[in-house]
Design an enzyme around this catalytic site. Structure first.
Site, short mmCIF file in Angstrom:
data_model
loop_
_atom_site.label_atom_id
_atom_site.label_comp_id
_atom_site.label_asym_id
_atom_site.label_seq_id
_atom_site.Cartn_x
_atom_site.Cartn_y
_atom_site.Cartn_z
N HIS A 172 -1.72 -7.85 10.78
CA HIS A 172 -0.56 -6.99 11.01
C HIS A 172 -1.03 -5.55 11.02
O HIS A 172 -2.12 -5.23 10.54
CB HIS A 172 0.47 -7.19 9.90
N GLU A 211 -0.21 -2.88 9.31
CA GLU A 211 -0.50 -2.29 8.01
C GLU A 211 -1.81 -2.82 7.44
O GLU A 211 -2.63 -2.05 6.94
CB GLU A 211 0.65 -2.59 7.01
N CYS A 253 6.44 -6.28 5.99
CA CYS A 253 6.75 -7.68 5.65
C CYS A 253 6.20 -7.97 4.25
O CYS A 253 5.46 -7.15 3.68
CB CYS A 253 6.13 -8.61 6.69
#
Length: 162
Positions: free
Chosen positions: A59, A61, A89
């Site tokens: 992801h 991040e 998330c």
């Protein structure tokens, strides 16, 4: 960086948003971007790399955290700020906490993400369930054998706390 300086925040958030848009226009990955900043300096930025790297943990991040850790040669990002194009998330939020990032700024919400097919609702629901009721069976085994590594760690003079 003055944590209250709106101009700096907007500058770095725009970098995260730029990576999210680039991901879509260049078919790199999902519509997410993130930037890690320390003392007003951009340390690392990345878009979502899940589909381009075949890595479900890539992801935006997590990818930005990996790049920042590599650049700073540390696993401890204390004093860093993360700007992300969407509310993190559960996995990314955990990574942010593990990295000891000081502040999170986000643009889109998890509700916005849900509307375009990226929902974390199932994961949040699963975490709340007792293990025996979760969708993926979880079976504990060989705990006594596995305890040896924990004992070795606990007694090690070379361990690095993290």
């Amino acid at each position: 960086m003055d944590i209250n300086n709106q101009i700096d925040h907007e500058k770095f958030m725009r970098i995260a948003i730029e990576f999210s848009e680039k991901n879509v226009t260049e078919s790199i990955g999902g519509p997410f971007g993130a930037a890690v900043v320390k003392n007003g300096e951009l340390i690392a930025a990345s878009g979502n790399r899940v589909t381009s790297t075949n890595d479900p943990t890539a992801h935006a991040e997590v990818s930005a955290i990996r790049l920042a850790c590599d650049k700073l040669q540390t696993f401890d990002l204390s004093g860093c700020v993360i700007y992300t194009s969407c509310e993190p998330c559960p996995m990314c939020l955990s990574a942010i906490y593990w990295a000891r990032i000081t502040h999170i700024y986000y643009a889109n919400t998890k509700i916005d993400a849900d509307k375009i097919g990226f929902s974390d609702k199932f994961i949040y629901e699963e975490i709340e369930k007792p293990m025996h009721e979760r969708a993926i069976p979880i079976v504990q085994m060989l705990r006594d054998e596995a305890q040896q590594a924990f004992k070795l760690w606990d007694q090690s003079a070379m361990k690095i706390d993290y």
